[in-house]
Scaffold this active site. Structure first.
Site, PDB file in Angstrom:
ATOM      1  N   GLY A 161       0.628  -5.063   0.814  1.00 11.26           N
ATOM      2  CA  GLY A 161      -0.530  -5.143  -0.077  1.00 11.26           C
ATOM      3  C   GLY A 161      -0.215  -5.831  -1.396  1.00 11.26           C
ATOM      4  N   GLU A 185      -0.490  -9.381  -0.675  1.00 11.74           N
ATOM      5  CA  GLU A 185      -1.909  -9.645  -0.409  1.00 11.74           C
ATOM      6  C   GLU A 185      -2.726  -9.710  -1.696  1.00 11.74           C
ATOM      7  OE1 GLU A 185      -1.905  -6.379   2.473  1.00 11.74           O
ATOM      8  OE2 GLU A 185      -2.799  -7.743   3.928  1.00 11.74           O
ATOM      9  N   ALA A 239       0.865  -1.175   0.000  1.00  8.98           N
ATOM     10  CA  ALA A 239       0.000   0.000   0.000  1.00  8.98           C
ATOM     11  C   ALA A 239       0.904   1.229   0.000  1.00  8.98           C
ATOM     12  CB  ALA A 239      -0.880  -0.005   1.243  1.00  8.98           C
ATOM     13  N   GLU A 262       4.687  -5.108   7.243  1.00  8.10           N
ATOM     14  CA  GLU A 262       3.936  -4.027   7.904  1.00  8.10           C
ATOM     15  C   GLU A 262       4.445  -3.720   9.306  1.00  8.10           C
ATOM     16  OE1 GLU A 262       2.559  -6.422   6.096  1.00  8.10           O
ATOM     17  OE2 GLU A 262       0.994  -5.595   4.805  1.00  8.10           O
TER      18      GLU A 262
HETATM   19  N1  CO8 Z   1       4.583   3.192  -0.773  1.00  4.56           N
HETATM   20  C1  CO8 Z   1       5.001   4.348  -1.314  1.00  4.56           C
HETATM   21  N2  CO8 Z   1       6.167   4.496  -1.954  1.00  4.56           N
HETATM   22  C2  CO8 Z   1       6.960   3.419  -2.032  1.00  4.56           C
HETATM   23  C3  CO8 Z   1       6.610   2.180  -1.481  1.00  4.56           C
HETATM   24  C4  CO8 Z   1       5.351   2.086  -0.833  1.00  4.56           C
HETATM   25  N3  CO8 Z   1       4.885   0.942  -0.308  1.00  4.56           N
HETATM   26  N4  CO8 Z   1       7.621   1.302  -1.701  1.00  4.56           N
HETATM   27  C5  CO8 Z   1       8.568   1.974  -2.369  1.00  4.56           C
HETATM   28  N5  CO8 Z   1       8.184   3.258  -2.572  1.00  4.56           N
HETATM   29  C6  CO8 Z   1       8.916   4.316  -3.263  1.00  4.56           C
HETATM   30  C7  CO8 Z   1      10.079   4.834  -2.426  1.00  4.56           C
HETATM   31  O1  CO8 Z   1       9.636   5.788  -1.499  1.00  4.56           O
HETATM   32  C8  CO8 Z   1      10.960   5.414  -3.498  1.00  4.56           C
HETATM   33  O2  CO8 Z   1      10.426   6.663  -3.889  1.00  4.56           O
HETATM   34  P1  CO8 Z   1      11.426   7.927  -4.154  1.00  4.56           P
HETATM   35  O3  CO8 Z   1      12.282   7.474  -5.300  1.00  4.56           O
HETATM   36  O4  CO8 Z   1      10.490   9.031  -4.504  1.00  4.56           O
HETATM   37  O5  CO8 Z   1      12.207   8.110  -2.910  1.00  4.56           O
HETATM   38  C9  CO8 Z   1      10.775   4.465  -4.671  1.00  4.56           C
HETATM   39  O6  CO8 Z   1       9.545   3.773  -4.418  1.00  4.56           O
HETATM   40  C10 CO8 Z   1      11.866   3.437  -4.777  1.00  4.56           C
HETATM   41  O7  CO8 Z   1      11.987   2.787  -3.536  1.00  4.56           O
HETATM   42  P2  CO8 Z   1      13.371   2.660  -2.730  1.00  4.56           P
HETATM   43  O8  CO8 Z   1      14.264   3.815  -3.042  1.00  4.56           O
HETATM   44  O9  CO8 Z   1      13.031   2.408  -1.296  1.00  4.56           O
HETATM   45  O10 CO8 Z   1      13.970   1.351  -3.418  1.00  4.56           O
HETATM   46  P3  CO8 Z   1      14.991   0.313  -2.767  1.00  4.56           P
HETATM   47  O11 CO8 Z   1      15.477  -0.551  -3.881  1.00  4.56           O
HETATM   48  O12 CO8 Z   1      15.996   0.996  -1.933  1.00  4.56           O
HETATM   49  O13 CO8 Z   1      14.075  -0.575  -1.768  1.00  4.56           O
HETATM   50  C11 CO8 Z   1      12.118  -1.781  -1.133  1.00  4.56           C
HETATM   51  C12 CO8 Z   1      13.044  -1.361  -2.290  1.00  4.56           C
HETATM   52  C13 CO8 Z   1      12.857  -2.744  -0.216  1.00  4.56           C
HETATM   53  C14 CO8 Z   1      10.910  -2.495  -1.750  1.00  4.56           C
HETATM   54  C15 CO8 Z   1      11.687  -0.545  -0.334  1.00  4.56           C
HETATM   55  O14 CO8 Z   1      11.164   0.427  -1.257  1.00  4.56           O
HETATM   56  C16 CO8 Z   1      10.617  -0.801   0.687  1.00  4.56           C
HETATM   57  O15 CO8 Z   1      10.905  -1.336   1.739  1.00  4.56           O
HETATM   58  N6  CO8 Z   1       9.353  -0.397   0.392  1.00  4.56           N
HETATM   59  C17 CO8 Z   1       8.275  -0.500   1.323  1.00  4.56           C
HETATM   60  C18 CO8 Z   1       7.776  -1.918   1.436  1.00  4.56           C
HETATM   61  C19 CO8 Z   1       6.693  -2.003   2.468  1.00  4.56           C
HETATM   62  O16 CO8 Z   1       6.888  -1.725   3.629  1.00  4.56           O
HETATM   63  N7  CO8 Z   1       5.490  -2.432   2.038  1.00  4.56           N
HETATM   64  C20 CO8 Z   1       4.351  -2.587   2.886  1.00  4.56           C
HETATM   65  C21 CO8 Z   1       3.562  -1.326   2.926  1.00  4.56           C
HETATM   66  S1  CO8 Z   1       2.245  -1.386   4.104  1.00  4.56           S
HETATM   67  C22 CO8 Z   1       1.053  -2.285   3.331  1.00  4.56           C
HETATM   68  O17 CO8 Z   1       1.201  -2.725   2.211  1.00  4.56           O
HETATM   69  C23 CO8 Z   1      -0.188  -2.498   4.083  1.00  4.56           C
HETATM   70  C24 CO8 Z   1      -1.284  -3.118   3.240  1.00  4.56           C
HETATM   71  C25 CO8 Z   1      -2.608  -3.089   3.941  1.00  4.56           C
HETATM   72  C26 CO8 Z   1      -3.129  -1.676   4.070  1.00  4.56           C
HETATM   73  C27 CO8 Z   1      -4.490  -1.684   4.628  1.00  4.56           C
HETATM   74  C28 CO8 Z   1      -5.156  -0.320   4.447  1.00  4.56           C
HETATM   75  C29 CO8 Z   1      -5.081   0.579   5.623  1.00  4.56           C
END
Ligand code: CO8
Length: 260
Positions: A111, A114, A66, A134
């Site tokens: 997500g 999921e 998400a 998460e």
């Molecule tokens: N949301 C928003 N932006 C994201 C997300 C995300 N989930 N994941 C990556 N991005 C963005 C980064 O902010 C970055 O943006 P920018 O270039 O503008 O800084 C761009 O994508 C590239 O990401 P990274 O620079 O972080 O890339 P890396 O290669 O260093 O890392 C990762 C890749 C490991 C995938 C890292 O991006 C990461 O850890 N992302 C988050 C993963 C995460 O925590 N996902 C779970 C999110 S919570 C969720 O999904 C809950 C679902 C249920 C919700 C229920 C509703 C309330």
């Protein structure tokens, strides 16, 4: 409808839905969820489409979760509404009349994992990584992850993944039953299309009825599941596809199913 965050392509009987926010690793913001809702509603009503591929744009991510920017500003009623909205869309995918193949081309996190679990099959690239991270954000899965992951891999492995937030490799995901097949990245989409094309040659009413029976049966006791299967079987006996399929076998020719 013109989509901003997804791509929707139809090639013969196969539809491909591509989540298309590569700069945010295809993270699911509210707009993307709304577009997926619209797109899958359209697909459900289109009997020319017999199989669906769901994937992410680019080489890095399927869906990295998400959108964390939106989660950061969620309050209590907002959090519940966001969960329920996403869950409803994922149920729509899970209950779609057509089979849905998740093509996991990279990160499938939160997500992203999921939405893949709401699909019928998960085909992953050797480079894919899956997880429910998460807890790293101080939250829990909210798009069905606590439920579908436990059903797929068992409670112990699901708790390990959800409590630690650790990612698993495609190979490990395959070993624990989270993904069904793993392929080199360059072969992944070809393999998915081959699977989709094969399904498209089968009776669409039969695949729909079988999908409903499996999805229903996994949630109930065996006897109720078998009763549901018998009801589905009986309905299928009234279809032209059943007449065509059985006749084609007896006439030693391929069946030409019309979905009627
Ligand atoms: N949301 C928003 N932006 C994201 C997300 C995300 N989930 N994941 C990556 N991005 C963005 C980064 O902010 C970055 O943006 P920018 O270039 O503008 O800084 C761009 O994508 C590239 O990401 P990274 O620079 O972080 O890339 P890396 O290669 O260093 O890392 C990762 C890749 C490991 C995938 C890292 O991006 C990461 O850890 N992302 C988050 C993963 C995460 O925590 N996902 C779970 C999110 S919570 C969720 O999904 C809950 C679902 C249920 C919700 C229920 C509703 C309330």
């Amino acid at each position: 409808m013109d989509y901003k965050n997804i791509k929707f392509e139809v090639d013969g009987a196969i539809a491909t839905v591509t989540i298309n926010r590569p700069k945010a690793l295809n993270a699911l913001n509210d707009e993307t969820i709304a577009e997926l809702d619209h797109c899958f509603t359209e697909i459900a009503g289109n009997t020319d489409i017999r199989c669906v591929i769901l994937t992410g744009e680019g080489e890095k991510a399927f869906v990295a979760g998400a959108d964390i920017g939106e989660l950061a500003v969620c309050n209590v009623p907002g959090g519940r509404a966001k969960c329920e909205r996403g869950q409803a869309v994922f149920f729509k995918i899970e209950c779609l009349p057509q089979p849905v193949i998740a093509v996991i081309n990279g990160f499938a996190l939160g997500g992203g994992c999921e939405i893949a679990m709401a699909c019928d099959f998960r085909l992953a690239s050797e480079k894919a990584k899956l997880g429910q991270p998460e807890v790293n954000l101080g939250i829990i899965p909210g798009y069905g992850g606590t439920q579908r992951l436990a059903r797929l891999v068992g409670t112990g492995k699901a708790k390990q993944m959800i409590f630690t937030g650790d990612f698993v490799s495609a190979a490990e995901a395959h070993r624990i039953g989270l993904v069904d097949e793993v392929y080199p990245p360059e072969e992944l989409m070809t393999k998915a299309r081959e699977l989709a094309a094969k399904i498209c040659t089968k009776g669409p009413l039969a695949t729909k009825a079988a999908k409903e029976a499996i999805n229903f049966g996994i949630e109930v006791d065996l006897e109720s599941g078998c009763a549901f299967e018998a009801a589905q079987f009986a309905q299928i006996c009234a279809t032209e596809d059943k007449t065509e399929g059985t006749r084609a076998f007896l006439e030693k020719r391929p069946a030409d199913f019309k979905g009627q």
